[in-house]
Design a protein around this motif. Structure first.
Motif, PDB file in Angstrom:
ATOM      1  N   THR A 124       0.829  -1.205   0.000  1.00 25.23           N
ATOM      2  CA  THR A 124       0.000   0.000   0.000  1.00 25.23           C
ATOM      3  C   THR A 124       0.860   1.251   0.000  1.00 25.23           C
ATOM      4  O   THR A 124       0.566   2.231  -0.702  1.00 25.23           O
ATOM      5  CB  THR A 124      -0.932   0.004   1.232  1.00 25.23           C
ATOM      6  OG1 THR A 124      -1.760  -1.161   1.187  1.00 25.23           O
ATOM      7  CG2 THR A 124      -1.807   1.242   1.242  1.00 25.23           C
ATOM      8  N   THR A 127       2.193   1.901  -3.561  1.00 25.31           N
ATOM      9  CA  THR A 127       1.185   2.497  -4.438  1.00 25.31           C
ATOM     10  C   THR A 127       0.861   3.931  -4.013  1.00 25.31           C
ATOM     11  O   THR A 127       0.650   4.808  -4.861  1.00 25.31           O
ATOM     12  CB  THR A 127      -0.094   1.647  -4.420  1.00 25.31           C
ATOM     13  OG1 THR A 127       0.227   0.316  -4.843  1.00 25.31           O
ATOM     14  CG2 THR A 127      -1.147   2.218  -5.358  1.00 25.31           C
ATOM     15  N   LEU A 270      -0.063  -2.480  -4.911  1.00 30.35           N
ATOM     16  CA  LEU A 270      -1.375  -3.116  -4.845  1.00 30.35           C
ATOM     17  C   LEU A 270      -1.797  -3.709  -6.180  1.00 30.35           C
ATOM     18  O   LEU A 270      -2.533  -4.695  -6.216  1.00 30.35           O
ATOM     19  CB  LEU A 270      -2.412  -2.090  -4.365  1.00 30.35           C
ATOM     20  CG  LEU A 270      -2.256  -1.612  -2.925  1.00 30.35           C
ATOM     21  CD1 LEU A 270      -3.326  -0.586  -2.576  1.00 30.35           C
ATOM     22  CD2 LEU A 270      -2.324  -2.791  -1.947  1.00 30.35           C
ATOM     23  N   ASP A 289      -7.443  -6.181  -1.253  1.00 29.09           N
ATOM     24  CA  ASP A 289      -6.637  -5.288  -2.084  1.00 29.09           C
ATOM     25  C   ASP A 289      -7.495  -4.171  -2.676  1.00 29.09           C
ATOM     26  O   ASP A 289      -7.078  -3.005  -2.693  1.00 29.09           O
ATOM     27  CB  ASP A 289      -5.986  -6.108  -3.195  1.00 29.09           C
ATOM     28  CG  ASP A 289      -4.894  -5.345  -3.911  1.00 29.09           C
ATOM     29  OD1 ASP A 289      -3.843  -5.114  -3.298  1.00 29.09           O
ATOM     30  OD2 ASP A 289      -5.107  -4.973  -5.082  1.00 29.09           O
ATOM     31  N   LEU A 292      -8.232  -1.550  -0.031  1.00 26.83           N
ATOM     32  CA  LEU A 292      -7.084  -0.672   0.232  1.00 26.83           C
ATOM     33  C   LEU A 292      -6.895   0.342  -0.890  1.00 26.83           C
ATOM     34  O   LEU A 292      -6.550   1.502  -0.639  1.00 26.83           O
ATOM     35  CB  LEU A 292      -5.825  -1.513   0.422  1.00 26.83           C
ATOM     36  CG  LEU A 292      -5.778  -2.359   1.695  1.00 26.83           C
ATOM     37  CD1 LEU A 292      -4.545  -3.247   1.705  1.00 26.83           C
ATOM     38  CD2 LEU A 292      -5.793  -1.458   2.924  1.00 26.83           C
ATOM     39  N   ILE A 296      -7.076   4.483  -0.383  1.00 27.27           N
ATOM     40  CA  ILE A 296      -6.091   5.476  -0.822  1.00 27.27           C
ATOM     41  C   ILE A 296      -6.777   6.621  -1.562  1.00 27.27           C
ATOM     42  O   ILE A 296      -6.522   7.805  -1.294  1.00 27.27           O
ATOM     43  CB  ILE A 296      -5.035   4.807  -1.726  1.00 27.27           C
ATOM     44  CG1 ILE A 296      -4.149   3.873  -0.909  1.00 27.27           C
ATOM     45  CG2 ILE A 296      -4.175   5.858  -2.424  1.00 27.27           C
ATOM     46  CD1 ILE A 296      -3.138   3.117  -1.744  1.00 27.27           C
TER      47      ILE A 296
END
Length: 327
Positions: A124, A127, A270, A289, A292, A296
């Motif tokens: 994470t 990314t 990710l 995934d 997450l 973001i």
């Protein structure tokens, strides 16, 4: 003096007409019909303070309790929708209307996130770094391009078709080429994030810079303000509402650009985890995934929203209780 007048003019150009103060000698009734106070020249805000009312054009500062109520009022609706979504998700997965290897239960996704949290957190952060750096570069390059297009007709005719051409090219199609050119590191992911987030910044910036009232530009020229001062005091403040709208779109697209870059060639991030989960038919990891990735985008969007509230608190869109209709 000239700078203060230009600053005031630039601010009023992007807001509705300010409230008109009462004429000298007019009376203001105190709350509850109690004693009134006449305003005379020189009284300023004191007359309204003594009367228990805020000065004209200046809304009362909300208390901590009112801010908490406003926050709760803005959050309960999306919280209710999310709760309904998770209940429906749990019901479908628990009853196995869809096999669990395709749609896992929320408990399975949560267990996967907790068991593999250290690894997921590392991907994470990768990314997130690619997204933030790509967004910052896209915002800087987009604003510079928007200024060049808005101020020069020659650059407008030269750059605008190129910007449009770069936008319509599918980014997934040029991702392999970027990997060949720049390798498997962070560079192609950041470039893709810039390419995807660049266009909305340019379009919103150009629209904002071109929406300045020509009378204000004539006023600044009459008062002897140069191009830089006119841009700083009138054009840029007037363009901020449009620009912030474009930045909110761009920050979410930057996440897409970073993930697309990780699809093509990466060993972390990710997008890389998503490919692994898809190849192994690991639905809980895939859902974790995706959550997450969404987190973001939501966090970055909220940060841009906060920056907008700090930069243009004077704009009508930032004021609570502003009616959007005339009825």
């Amino acid at each position: 003096m000239t700078e203060n007048i230009l600053d005031t003019a630039g601010r009023q150009s992007a807001t509705e007409a300010p409230g008109v103060a009462p004429a000298a000698g007019a009376t203001e009734d105190a709350p509850g019909g109690s004693a009134s106070r006449a305003t005379t020249p020189g009284d300023g805000a004191d007359a309204y303070t003594l009367a228990g009312r805020p000065p004209p054009g200046r809304p009362p500062r909300p208390t901590l309790g009112r801010r908490a109520l406003a926050l709760a009022d803005s959050l309960w609706r999306p919280a209710l929708v999310l709760a309904a979504f998770f209940i429906a998700w749990w019901f479908v997965a628990a009853r196995e209307y869809v096999p669990n290897y395709l749609v896992p239960t929320p408990g399975q996704v949560w267990a996967t996130m907790t068991d593999q949290w250290s690894e997921l957190a590392r991907h994470t952060l990768v990314t997130l770094y690619e997204t933030v750096l790509g967004f910052v570069l896209a915002a800087a390059l987009g604003l510079a391009t928007a200024v060049a297009i808005a101020y020069s007709r020659t650059l407008d005719k030269a750059l605008y078709p190129i910007v449009l051409f770069a936008q319509v090219i599918p980014k997934i199609a040029i991702a392999p080429l970027l990997v060949v050119w720049f390798g498997l590191g962070l560079t192609p992911k950041i470039i893709l994030a810039v390419l995807i987030a660049f266009f909305p910044v340019v379009i919103s910036g150009v629209a904002g810079l071109r929406s300045t009232d020509p009378e204000l530009l004539d006023l600044s020229a009459t008062m002897g303000a140069g191009p830089w001062r006119t841009f700083r005091k009138i054009r840029f403040p007037n363009a901020l509402p449009h620009l912030m709208a474009g930045l909110k779109v761009a920050v979410t697209l930057a996440v897409v650009g970073a993930v697309v870059g990780e699809f093509v060639g990466a060993s972390e991030g990710l997008g890389y985890v998503l490919l692994l989960a898809n190849g192994n038919l690991d639905a809980p990891l895939l859902f974790a995934d995706l959550i997450l990735m969404s987190a973001i985008g939501i966090v970055l969007f909220v940060l841009v929203e906060i920056a907008e509230a700090l930069l243009i608190p004077w704009h009508a869109s930032r004021r609570a209780g502003v009616s959007l209709t005339t009825s």
